[in-house]
Design a protein around this motif. Structure first.
Motif: not given
Length: 423
Positions: A7, A11, A15, A23, A27-28, A54
């Motif tokens: 993350r 992150n 969210r 993904n 990485y999310d 990322h």
């Protein structure tokens, strides 16, 4: 074996804003927030911010750093700047790739010349370790220290014609920062071990490295800073850019923007095939007559001896319809023969056709009443050289569409515009 998804420092923010997550490179990451079209157009008309933490950084330092990079990196650091091919100098950066002995891409990268005997290399998500290992493996007795900074850097991009106007509102000395910073240059020096050295500063004292680069084809900046400082900057830029309709942007808009700007995605548009015969010859150290190379580098021999040629070409369609790229795609010539596959197929939603010509929402000469309906675009890899203007069909299991081979897609991009024009 289950791999833990990483993350970025932003992150939780993504969210909390209801971003559609997926993904990407381990990485999310956010794909989009409101809609891909809104985010894409925000970058063309105003500004967008992208979470790019990322991405990985690798530092190369020591008296042998330049020689190591010169051997491992495709571009010629002694002859890569501008039409006159001047040497890379401190404060400038250059695009290229790291190849294996077969001339195939390990990863593409941007090399930043920070100071004498000191470089930073920015590579793609999850590739910091692989590129650092590749450099160490080829040290060959050179005096150089290679450090993988994966997950130690915070990074975000602000892209679009209003980027400088917005960013200037949070810099300590915007006039000084924006003076003498052409395309593919940078100011500041952010190192986790020494974050105060030669840094550009935000108005709250936070040190950053500010680079006039990006992955959209539009005017803007990449910003490197400490991971624990990035959320405050992110939120401040969104607030400062409200009057310019700034938007947080996800990877989907990043993909559609870069496709329209004819920029490759590593491990998709370049990968396990020879890094040659593609739309990015400036990443290779060609001689003036394009018949050879100006320096030795890993993969050179393989490229020179290559006989099983493939060719990568950019294309554009007649409307916004797409096909699914990848191994199950097909490129079909006028005789109905399959000649290759589709690497990327995206929709640039800021462009459209009028009397056979492509215009952008940013085109100063666009026809009265012009509305961008979007055009599909991307890259094909085929077994022969195609000509600009040549039509081919691209197909998947759902549909077949006709596209034209081009040397450019979205007109009137702003990435290279003089800073004075953007303030």
């Amino acid at each position: 074996m289950q791999t833990t998804v990483k993350r970025t420092p932003l992150n939780s923010w993504h969210r909390s804003q209801g971003a559609n997550m997926a993904n990407f490179g381990g990485y999310d990451m956010p794909l989009w927030y409101s809609s891909v079209k809104d985010e894409h157009l925000a970058v063309l008309n105003g500004a967008g911010v992208f979470d790019t933490s990322h991405m990985a950084g690798v530092t190369v330092a020591g008296s042998g750093a330049a020689d190591l990079l010169q051997y491992c990196f495709t571009n010629d650091l002694d002859a890569c700047m501008g039409r006159s091919k001047k040497p890379l100098s401190p404060g400038r950066c250059v695009y290229g790739a790291f190849l294996d002995e077969n001339g195939q891409t390990i990863d593409d990268a941007i090399v930043f010349y920070v100071a004498a005997d000191s470089y930073m290399v920015v590579v793609n998500a999850g590739m910091g370790g692989a590129v650092a290992d590749h450099l160490r493996h080829n040290l060959g007795g050179r005096d150089a220290t290679v450090t993988d900074l994966s997950d130690q850097l915070g990074k975000m991009d602000i892209q679009g014609p209003a980027a400088a106007k917005i960013l200037g509102g949070v810099l300590a000395d915007p006039k000084a920062v924006f003076t003498g910073i052409p395309y593919f240059s940078f100011k500041g020096h952010f190192d986790p071990a020494s974050p105060l050295a030669d840094a550009v500063r935000l108005d709250d004292g936070t040190p950053i490295l500010l680079s006039r680069t990006g992955y959209t084809g539009e005017f803007g900046f990449e910003i490197f800073l400490a991971p624990d400082k990035i959320q405050r900057l992110w939120e401040r830029l969104l607030e400062a850019g409200r009057s310019y309709d700034i938007k947080p942007c996800g990877l989907a808009a990043r993909d559609s923007l870069r496709a329209g700007a004819v920029l490759p995605l590593s491990h998709q548009d370049i990968g396990h095939w020879p890094f040659i015969n593609h739309p990015w010859p400036f990443a290779l150290p060609f001689t003036a007559d394009q018949t050879g190379f100006t320096k030795d580098f890993i993969g050179r021999t393989a490229l020179e001896k290559q006989t099983d040629f493939s060719f990568t070409h950019a294309f554009v369609g007649k409307d916004l319809r797409k096909i699914s790229a990848g191994e199950n795609s097909r490129v079909i010539d006028a005789d109905g023969q399959t000649i290759g596959t589709v690497l990327t197929c995206a929709t640039d939603m800021g462009i459209g056709l009028h009397d056979g010509d492509i215009f952008s929402v940013a085109s100063p000469d666009k026809p009265e009443g012009f509305k961008a309906k979007g055009l599909c675009c991307g890259f094909v890899k085929v077994d022969r050289k195609l000509s600009v203007g040549q039509n081919v069909d691209i197909a998947d299991n759902r549909r077949k569409i006709t596209v034209s081979i081009v040397d450019d897609v979205r007109p009137h991009r702003t990435a290279r515009k003089p800073m004075a024009d953007m303030l």
